[in-house]
Design a protein around this motif. Structure first.
Motif, PDB file in Angstrom:
ATOM      1  N   LEU A 126       0.821  -1.208   0.000  1.00 23.81           N
ATOM      2  CA  LEU A 126       0.000   0.000   0.000  1.00 23.81           C
ATOM      3  C   LEU A 126       0.858   1.263   0.000  1.00 23.81           C
ATOM      4  CD1 LEU A 126      -2.688  -1.225   2.550  1.00 23.81           C
ATOM      5  CD2 LEU A 126      -3.103  -0.682   0.136  1.00 23.81           C
ATOM      6  N   THR A 127       1.860   1.313   0.866  1.00 25.65           N
ATOM      7  CA  THR A 127       2.674   2.528   0.955  1.00 25.65           C
ATOM      8  C   THR A 127       3.539   2.717  -0.284  1.00 25.65           C
ATOM      9  OG1 THR A 127       4.381   1.315   2.197  1.00 25.65           O
ATOM     10  CG2 THR A 127       2.737   2.516   3.474  1.00 25.65           C
ATOM     11  N   GLN A 128       4.064   1.638  -0.826  1.00 23.17           N
ATOM     12  CA  GLN A 128       4.913   1.776  -2.017  1.00 23.17           C
ATOM     13  C   GLN A 128       4.087   2.060  -3.261  1.00 23.17           C
ATOM     14  OE1 GLN A 128       8.076   2.122  -1.193  1.00 23.17           O
ATOM     15  NE2 GLN A 128       7.204   1.670   0.814  1.00 23.17           N
ATOM     16  N   THR A 129       2.842   1.603  -3.284  1.00 25.41           N
ATOM     17  CA  THR A 129       1.952   2.013  -4.371  1.00 25.41           C
ATOM     18  C   THR A 129       1.761   3.519  -4.333  1.00 25.41           C
ATOM     19  OG1 THR A 129       0.789  -0.117  -4.424  1.00 25.41           O
ATOM     20  CG2 THR A 129      -0.374   1.798  -5.334  1.00 25.41           C
ATOM     21  N   THR A 130       1.563   4.054  -3.128  1.00 27.42           N
ATOM     22  CA  THR A 130       1.441   5.506  -2.985  1.00 27.42           C
ATOM     23  C   THR A 130       2.691   6.217  -3.493  1.00 27.42           C
ATOM     24  OG1 THR A 130      -0.094   5.456  -1.122  1.00 27.42           O
ATOM     25  CG2 THR A 130       1.321   7.390  -1.309  1.00 27.42           C
ATOM     26  N   PHE A 143       9.617  -8.762   2.169  1.00 30.78           N
ATOM     27  CA  PHE A 143       9.362  -7.357   2.478  1.00 30.78           C
ATOM     28  C   PHE A 143       9.688  -6.474   1.284  1.00 30.78           C
ATOM     29  CE2 PHE A 143      10.738  -3.330   4.731  1.00 30.78           C
ATOM     30  CZ  PHE A 143       9.451  -2.927   5.047  1.00 30.78           C
ATOM     31  N   THR A 144      10.837  -6.703   0.660  1.00 31.37           N
ATOM     32  CA  THR A 144      11.188  -5.893  -0.507  1.00 31.37           C
ATOM     33  C   THR A 144      10.339  -6.266  -1.726  1.00 31.37           C
ATOM     34  OG1 THR A 144      13.033  -7.398  -1.012  1.00 31.37           O
ATOM     35  CG2 THR A 144      13.546  -5.415   0.257  1.00 31.37           C
ATOM     36  N   ALA A 145       9.821  -7.496  -1.747  1.00 33.50           N
ATOM     37  CA  ALA A 145       8.882  -7.853  -2.821  1.00 33.50           C
ATOM     38  C   ALA A 145       7.635  -6.980  -2.737  1.00 33.50           C
ATOM     39  CB  ALA A 145       8.509  -9.329  -2.741  1.00 33.50           C
ATOM     40  N   SER A 146       7.209  -6.665  -1.515  1.00 29.44           N
ATOM     41  CA  SER A 146       6.048  -5.776  -1.368  1.00 29.44           C
ATOM     42  C   SER A 146       6.355  -4.397  -1.944  1.00 29.44           C
ATOM     43  CB  SER A 146       5.645  -5.654   0.108  1.00 29.44           C
ATOM     44  OG  SER A 146       6.556  -4.869   0.853  1.00 29.44           O
ATOM     45  N   PHE A 147       7.614  -3.947  -1.815  1.00 34.32           N
ATOM     46  CA  PHE A 147       8.010  -2.683  -2.413  1.00 34.32           C
ATOM     47  C   PHE A 147       7.902  -2.780  -3.937  1.00 34.32           C
ATOM     48  CE2 PHE A 147      10.503  -0.039   0.807  1.00 34.32           C
ATOM     49  CZ  PHE A 147       9.874  -0.621   1.901  1.00 34.32           C
ATOM     50  N   SER A 148       8.337  -3.919  -4.475  1.00 36.60           N
ATOM     51  CA  SER A 148       8.292  -4.085  -5.927  1.00 36.60           C
ATOM     52  C   SER A 148       6.857  -4.153  -6.446  1.00 36.60           C
ATOM     53  CB  SER A 148       9.056  -5.349  -6.341  1.00 36.60           C
ATOM     54  OG  SER A 148      10.429  -5.201  -6.096  1.00 36.60           O
ATOM     55  N   VAL A 149       5.958  -4.750  -5.669  1.00 37.12           N
ATOM     56  CA  VAL A 149       4.544  -4.755  -6.074  1.00 37.12           C
ATOM     57  C   VAL A 149       4.041  -3.321  -6.154  1.00 37.12           C
ATOM     58  CG1 VAL A 149       2.211  -5.424  -5.407  1.00 37.12           C
ATOM     59  CG2 VAL A 149       4.073  -7.059  -5.163  1.00 37.12           C
ATOM     60  N   MET A 151       5.262  -1.611  -9.089  1.00 40.53           N
ATOM     61  CA  MET A 151       4.539  -2.039 -10.282  1.00 40.53           C
ATOM     62  C   MET A 151       3.163  -1.368 -10.348  1.00 40.53           C
ATOM     63  SD  MET A 151       3.220  -5.887 -11.225  1.00 40.53           S
ATOM     64  CE  MET A 151       2.250  -5.958  -9.709  1.00 40.53           C
ATOM     65  N   LEU A 152       2.429  -1.390  -9.234  1.00 41.48           N
ATOM     66  CA  LEU A 152       1.062  -0.885  -9.232  1.00 41.48           C
ATOM     67  C   LEU A 152       0.999   0.631  -9.338  1.00 41.48           C
ATOM     68  CD1 LEU A 152      -0.593  -3.120  -6.475  1.00 41.48           C
ATOM     69  CD2 LEU A 152      -0.760  -3.361  -8.961  1.00 41.48           C
ATOM     70  N   GLY A 153       1.931   1.328  -8.655  1.00 39.10           N
ATOM     71  CA  GLY A 153       1.887   2.784  -8.644  1.00 39.10           C
ATOM     72  C   GLY A 153       1.984   3.390 -10.036  1.00 39.10           C
ATOM     73  N   PRO A 154       3.039   3.074 -10.799  1.00 41.44           N
ATOM     74  CA  PRO A 154       3.128   3.632 -12.157  1.00 41.44           C
ATOM     75  C   PRO A 154       1.990   3.167 -13.070  1.00 41.44           C
ATOM     76  CG  PRO A 154       5.264   2.827 -11.439  1.00 41.44           C
ATOM     77  CD  PRO A 154       4.265   2.357 -10.430  1.00 41.44           C
ATOM     78  N   LEU A 155       1.540   1.915 -12.869  1.00 42.37           N
ATOM     79  CA  LEU A 155       0.445   1.410 -13.688  1.00 42.37           C
ATOM     80  C   LEU A 155      -0.820   2.236 -13.444  1.00 42.37           C
ATOM     81  CD1 LEU A 155      -0.017  -0.856 -15.736  1.00 42.37           C
ATOM     82  CD2 LEU A 155      -0.813  -2.294 -13.860  1.00 42.37           C
ATOM     83  N   ILE A 184       4.631   4.633 -20.573  1.00 41.83           N
ATOM     84  CA  ILE A 184       5.699   4.824 -19.586  1.00 41.83           C
ATOM     85  C   ILE A 184       5.317   4.176 -18.263  1.00 41.83           C
ATOM     86  CG2 ILE A 184       6.981   6.535 -18.257  1.00 41.83           C
ATOM     87  CD1 ILE A 184       7.815   6.332 -21.184  1.00 41.83           C
ATOM     88  N   GLY A 185       4.069   4.352 -17.843  1.00 40.70           N
ATOM     89  CA  GLY A 185       3.608   3.717 -16.614  1.00 40.70           C
ATOM     90  C   GLY A 185       3.689   2.201 -16.699  1.00 40.70           C
ATOM     91  N   ALA A 186       3.324   1.654 -17.859  1.00 39.20           N
ATOM     92  CA  ALA A 186       3.396   0.199 -18.043  1.00 39.20           C
ATOM     93  C   ALA A 186       4.847  -0.287 -18.034  1.00 39.20           C
ATOM     94  CB  ALA A 186       2.717  -0.197 -19.344  1.00 39.20           C
ATOM     95  N   LEU A 187       5.762   0.501 -18.600  1.00 31.32           N
ATOM     96  CA  LEU A 187       7.187   0.143 -18.575  1.00 31.32           C
ATOM     97  C   LEU A 187       7.708   0.083 -17.146  1.00 31.32           C
ATOM     98  CD1 LEU A 187       9.053   2.070 -21.430  1.00 31.32           C
ATOM     99  CD2 LEU A 187       9.211  -0.375 -20.939  1.00 31.32           C
ATOM    100  N   LEU A 188       7.392   1.108 -16.362  1.00 29.54           N
ATOM    101  CA  LEU A 188       7.829   1.118 -14.961  1.00 29.54           C
ATOM    102  C   LEU A 188       7.165  -0.006 -14.177  1.00 29.54           C
ATOM    103  CD1 LEU A 188       7.770   4.982 -14.323  1.00 29.54           C
ATOM    104  CD2 LEU A 188       9.782   3.535 -14.632  1.00 29.54           C
ATOM    105  N   ALA A 189       5.908  -0.305 -14.533  1.00 28.57           N
ATOM    106  CA  ALA A 189       5.212  -1.411 -13.873  1.00 28.57           C
ATOM    107  C   ALA A 189       5.865  -2.747 -14.218  1.00 28.57           C
ATOM    108  CB  ALA A 189       3.737  -1.426 -14.281  1.00 28.57           C
ATOM    109  N   ALA A 190       6.316  -2.901 -15.456  1.00 27.80           N
ATOM    110  CA  ALA A 190       7.002  -4.137 -15.849  1.00 27.80           C
ATOM    111  C   ALA A 190       8.281  -4.322 -15.041  1.00 27.80           C
ATOM    112  CB  ALA A 190       7.310  -4.111 -17.344  1.00 27.80           C
ATOM    113  N   ARG A 191       8.990  -3.216 -14.824  1.00 26.21           N
ATOM    114  CA  ARG A 191      10.188  -3.282 -13.991  1.00 26.21           C
ATOM    115  C   ARG A 191       9.840  -3.765 -12.583  1.00 26.21           C
ATOM    116  NH1 ARG A 191      12.001  -2.565  -9.426  1.00 26.21           N
ATOM    117  NH2 ARG A 191      10.804  -0.641  -9.281  1.00 26.21           N
ATOM    118  N   GLY A 192       8.778  -3.202 -12.020  1.00 20.33           N
ATOM    119  CA  GLY A 192       8.360  -3.615 -10.684  1.00 20.33           C
ATOM    120  C   GLY A 192       7.889  -5.059 -10.645  1.00 20.33           C
ATOM    121  N   ALA A 193       7.166  -5.499 -11.679  1.00 19.70           N
ATOM    122  CA  ALA A 193       6.629  -6.859 -11.705  1.00 19.70           C
ATOM    123  C   ALA A 193       7.733  -7.899 -11.726  1.00 19.70           C
ATOM    124  CB  ALA A 193       5.722  -7.038 -12.920  1.00 19.70           C
TER     125      ALA A 193
END
Length: 421
Positions: free
Chosen positions: A19-23, A138-144, A147-151, A266-275
């Motif tokens: 939740l926080t990293q999506t923000t 924990f860091t996987a949650s950051f990556s989620v 992924m979600l934030g830019p998407l 661009i958002g999808a590209l950044l989301a792919a990086r996070g995914a």
């Protein structure tokens, strides 16, 4: 990745992390678009990115020392979440350049508090043999969230680049501010999630956790922590791995605008990086069982730097170029995902157990130094070269860190190898 079910407290930390990293990762690229829509460019975006890290630069080590004295970091983490939400709301409410910089700084403080408190909680409650896995989750949650934030930002802002619309158009400004408000609300949801967690819990102590000893009475100052073997090298790697994420979030919107690529792409590209970072972090434990942490960090630095550097080169080449950009960004995201949790474990196990909170905070302080200095340096490079120069600069920093590890021969077995790693 796990031999048994994850403990409940870790699931709650993972949920709060998402939740926080999506923000954070929704708000930060949207801030770049807000600055662009107000007529600002590379320099102002670089300064805003640095402002995000400026206050945390001075607060990281004091906050880390505070963590070592607290019975539980939970309330500290919750306060950080609330400050994060305030920063996002402040960004939505103002159009003034100075206030936007201040709001970015507030956002950075909230993110720092959540990260320090969360890392402290993982280090306290994890056994030595589960530390890689727990930091990985924990860091996987950051990556989620990354992924979600830019998407989400791409979906909200739409599939038309700002250059194809009337600059500063009311509809675009409305979408930007809507995205910022959604970011603020998303982080607040994490507060009741964490209040369901027990305030404190005994961490499992093993002989491995206490293998590093120092003279009695030695304080965990920055100098004493950095003197510990390998710590400075690990912190340089952590700085480089984090800096590339910040610069991608800040500069990829500019790269896209310069090539007529829409915010959605661009958002999808950044989301792919996070995914792909999520995927690699889910498999942290089997990876660290097969390869040493030194090798994994080295691969993360060199492969990520090489693949992400290609993205701006191919992005403007039409549909085939966009497809290629997704492939290279995905490969870079996978290797980036491996590096950060490895550096957390390596620093945690390179210092005495009682020093882990300050050491992880010092790691974050080093990261914030990079977040202040490197975006400004990237904006200077991007001036004559163009926005892609900022991304290439960050990739070069990854290469420098990888070269340092090769020169210092940090490529072999783990100095402090534990069962299951």
């Amino acid at each position: 990745m796990v031999k048994s079910a994850l403990p409940g407290w870790l699931w709650l930390m993972v949920a709060a992390g998402v939740l926080t990293q999506t923000t954070a990762n929704l708000v930060r690229p949207v801030t770049s678009y807000k600055l662009i829509s107000l007529g600002w460019g590379e320099t102002e975006i670089g300064i805003a990115t640095a402002a995000y890290a400026l206050l945390p630069l001075f607060l990281a080590l004091p906050f880390g020392r505070l963590q070592s004295r607290l019975k539980s970091p939970r309330n500290f983490v919750i306060l950080g979440i609330l400050i994060l939400a305030i920063g996002a709301a402040y960004l939505a409410l103002t159009d003034h350049i100075v206030q936007l910089m201040i709001a970015s700084a507030v956002l950075g403080v909230g993110h720092l508090m959540f990260t320090i408190g969360g890392q402290s909680m993982i280090a306290r409650r994890s056994s030595a043999t589960q530390m890689d896995a727990n930091f990985g989750w924990f860091t996987a949650s950051f990556s989620v969230g990354q992924m979600l934030g830019p998407l989400l930002s791409g979906i909200i802002l739409g599939d038309t680049s700002l250059t194809q619309t009337q600059a500063g158009g009311d509809d675009f400004i409305f979408s930007v501010n809507l995205a910022l408000w959604i970011g603020a609300i998303t982080s607040i949801i994490a507060v009741p999630v964490l209040y369901t967690m027990r305030a404190s819990q005994q961490s499992p102590v093993t002989q491995t956790q206490d293998i590093v000893v120092v003279e009695p009475g030695t304080k965990p100052s920055a100098f004493n922590i950095l003197k510990m073997p390998g710590v400075a090298s690990h912190m340089l790697a952590a700085l480089a791995l984090l800096a590339i994420l910040d610069i991608l979030v800040a500069f990829m919107p500019l790269v896209g605008e310069s090539m007529g690529v829409s915010p959605m792409v661009i958002g999808a590209l950044l989301a792919a990086r996070g995914a792909t970072s999520v995927i690699s972090r889910i498999f942290i434990q089997p990876l660290s069982a097969r390869f040493s942490r030194n090798v994994l960090v080295l691969v993360a630095l060199l492969v990520s730097g090489a693949t992400i550097a290609v993205v701006p080169l191919v992005l403007g080449l039409g549909t085939p170029g966009v497809v290629a950009a997704f492939i290279f960004m995905s490969v870079g995201g996978f290797t980036l995902g491996v590096g950060q949790p490895m550096t957390m474990t390596m620093i945690s196990q390179a210092v005495p157990r009682s020093w882990r909170g300050p050491a992880l905070a010092l790691r974050l302080m080093g990261n914030r130094v990079g977040q202040v200095v490197l975006p400004i340096a990237a904006s200077v490079v991007a001036g004559p070269v163009g926005p892609a120069g900022g991304v290439w600069f960050a990739c070069a920093v990854l290469g420098v860190s990888g070269a340092e590890r090769l020169i210092s021969r940090r490529t072999g077995r783990n100095p402090l190898r534990t069962s299951g790693n």
